[in-house]
Scaffold this motif. Sequence first.
Motif, PDB file in Angstrom:
ATOM      1  N   VAL A 198      23.600 -13.590 -18.943  1.00 36.17           N
ATOM      2  CA  VAL A 198      22.361 -13.385 -19.699  1.00 36.17           C
ATOM      3  C   VAL A 198      22.616 -12.400 -20.837  1.00 36.17           C
ATOM      4  N   PHE A 199      23.278 -11.273 -20.510  1.00 40.22           N
ATOM      5  CA  PHE A 199      23.599 -10.290 -21.546  1.00 40.22           C
ATOM      6  C   PHE A 199      24.538 -10.879 -22.592  1.00 40.22           C
ATOM      7  N   LYS A 200      25.488 -11.665 -22.120  1.00 40.53           N
ATOM      8  CA  LYS A 200      26.473 -12.261 -23.024  1.00 40.53           C
ATOM      9  C   LYS A 200      25.801 -13.223 -23.998  1.00 40.53           C
ATOM     10  N   SER A 201      24.918 -14.085 -23.497  1.00 41.35           N
ATOM     11  CA  SER A 201      24.248 -15.047 -24.379  1.00 41.35           C
ATOM     12  C   SER A 201      23.288 -14.341 -25.337  1.00 41.35           C
ATOM     13  N   LEU A 202      22.622 -13.298 -24.874  1.00 41.76           N
ATOM     14  CA  LEU A 202      21.728 -12.540 -25.741  1.00 41.76           C
ATOM     15  C   LEU A 202      22.520 -11.881 -26.873  1.00 41.76           C
ATOM     16  N   ALA A 203      23.624 -11.262 -26.522  1.00 44.63           N
ATOM     17  CA  ALA A 203      24.461 -10.607 -27.533  1.00 44.63           C
ATOM     18  C   ALA A 203      24.984 -11.623 -28.533  1.00 44.63           C
ATOM     19  N   LYS A 204      25.407 -12.771 -28.033  1.00 47.09           N
ATOM     20  CA  LYS A 204      25.931 -13.827 -28.907  1.00 47.09           C
ATOM     21  C   LYS A 204      24.851 -14.329 -29.862  1.00 47.09           C
ATOM     22  N   SER A 205      23.624 -14.509 -29.349  1.00 51.21           N
ATOM     23  CA  SER A 205      22.541 -15.016 -30.198  1.00 51.21           C
ATOM     24  C   SER A 205      22.131 -14.002 -31.266  1.00 51.21           C
ATOM     25  N   LEU A 206      22.357 -12.718 -30.994  1.00 56.14           N
ATOM     26  CA  LEU A 206      22.047 -11.677 -31.971  1.00 56.14           C
ATOM     27  C   LEU A 206      23.212 -11.386 -32.905  1.00 56.14           C
ATOM     28  N   GLY A 207      24.326 -12.067 -32.690  1.00 57.70           N
ATOM     29  CA  GLY A 207      25.474 -11.923 -33.574  1.00 57.70           C
ATOM     30  C   GLY A 207      26.357 -10.724 -33.269  1.00 57.70           C
ATOM     31  N   PHE A 208      26.266 -10.208 -32.046  1.00 63.92           N
ATOM     32  CA  PHE A 208      27.101  -9.070 -31.674  1.00 63.92           C
ATOM     33  C   PHE A 208      28.503  -9.542 -31.292  1.00 63.92           C
ATOM     34  N   GLU A 209      29.461  -8.679 -31.517  1.00 64.95           N
ATOM     35  CA  GLU A 209      30.829  -8.943 -31.070  1.00 64.95           C
ATOM     36  C   GLU A 209      30.910  -8.537 -29.594  1.00 64.95           C
ATOM     37  N   ILE A 210      31.509  -9.378 -28.778  1.00 63.36           N
ATOM     38  CA  ILE A 210      31.628  -9.109 -27.351  1.00 63.36           C
ATOM     39  C   ILE A 210      33.086  -8.814 -27.029  1.00 63.36           C
ATOM     40  N   VAL A 211      33.314  -7.644 -26.434  1.00 61.69           N
ATOM     41  CA  VAL A 211      34.661  -7.251 -26.036  1.00 61.69           C
ATOM     42  C   VAL A 211      34.615  -6.942 -24.549  1.00 61.69           C
ATOM     43  N   GLU A 212      35.374  -7.723 -23.781  1.00 60.09           N
ATOM     44  CA  GLU A 212      35.426  -7.498 -22.340  1.00 60.09           C
ATOM     45  C   GLU A 212      36.713  -6.760 -22.007  1.00 60.09           C
ATOM     46  N   GLU A 213      36.570  -5.657 -21.306  1.00 60.34           N
ATOM     47  CA  GLU A 213      37.737  -4.912 -20.869  1.00 60.34           C
ATOM     48  C   GLU A 213      37.844  -5.035 -19.364  1.00 60.34           C
ATOM     49  N   ILE A 214      38.981  -5.477 -18.921  1.00 55.64           N
ATOM     50  CA  ILE A 214      39.226  -5.616 -17.496  1.00 55.64           C
ATOM     51  C   ILE A 214      40.000  -4.387 -17.037  1.00 55.64           C
ATOM     52  N   GLU A 215      39.461  -3.725 -16.001  1.00 54.37           N
ATOM     53  CA  GLU A 215      40.136  -2.543 -15.496  1.00 54.37           C
ATOM     54  C   GLU A 215      41.456  -2.934 -14.859  1.00 54.37           C
ATOM     55  N   LYS A 216      42.488  -2.198 -15.219  1.00 52.88           N
ATOM     56  CA  LYS A 216      43.806  -2.473 -14.654  1.00 52.88           C
ATOM     57  C   LYS A 216      44.006  -1.610 -13.417  1.00 52.88           C
ATOM     58  N   PRO A 217      44.550  -2.187 -12.372  1.00 54.60           N
ATOM     59  CA  PRO A 217      44.804  -1.396 -11.166  1.00 54.60           C
ATOM     60  C   PRO A 217      45.951  -0.421 -11.410  1.00 54.60           C
ATOM     61  N   TYR A 218      46.093   0.538 -10.523  1.00 54.12           N
ATOM     62  CA  TYR A 218      47.190   1.483 -10.638  1.00 54.12           C
ATOM     63  C   TYR A 218      48.531   0.759 -10.542  1.00 54.12           C
ATOM     64  N   ASN A 219      49.530   1.356 -11.143  1.00 52.72           N
ATOM     65  CA  ASN A 219      50.891   0.838 -11.065  1.00 52.72           C
ATOM     66  C   ASN A 219      51.298   0.806  -9.585  1.00 52.72           C
ATOM     67  N   PRO A 220      51.719  -0.349  -9.072  1.00 49.61           N
ATOM     68  CA  PRO A 220      52.070  -0.459  -7.650  1.00 49.61           C
ATOM     69  C   PRO A 220      53.175   0.500  -7.213  1.00 49.61           C
ATOM     70  N   GLU A 221      54.118   0.778  -8.091  1.00 56.68           N
ATOM     71  CA  GLU A 221      55.189   1.705  -7.741  1.00 56.68           C
ATOM     72  C   GLU A 221      54.636   3.123  -7.567  1.00 56.68           C
ATOM     73  N   PHE A 222      53.701   3.506  -8.423  1.00 56.54           N
ATOM     74  CA  PHE A 222      53.060   4.818  -8.325  1.00 56.54           C
ATOM     75  C   PHE A 222      52.293   4.940  -7.014  1.00 56.54           C
ATOM     76  N   VAL A 223      51.548   3.901  -6.661  1.00 61.93           N
ATOM     77  CA  VAL A 223      50.778   3.900  -5.419  1.00 61.93           C
ATOM     78  C   VAL A 223      51.720   4.034  -4.225  1.00 61.93           C
TER      79      VAL A 223
END
Length: 68
Positions: free
Chosen positions: A15-40
Amino acid sequence: MDLILKNVNKKDFPVFKSLAKSLGFEIVEEIEKPYNPEFVKEILEAREELRQGKGTKMTIEDIDKLWK
């Protein structure tokens, strides 16, 4: 101006995505990256070593000497 939405339910996101698109906003999705497995792995191994008594106990005075 940037707008950041946090804790959006998955069902509400389209719903938010379609609303933003209809208003001409740029949509940037950031996916959280998990910790480095070696560090864990290092952290978990260190915790286990502490449980096994392999750690070094230090007093406040010992720690104070380290940074002076």
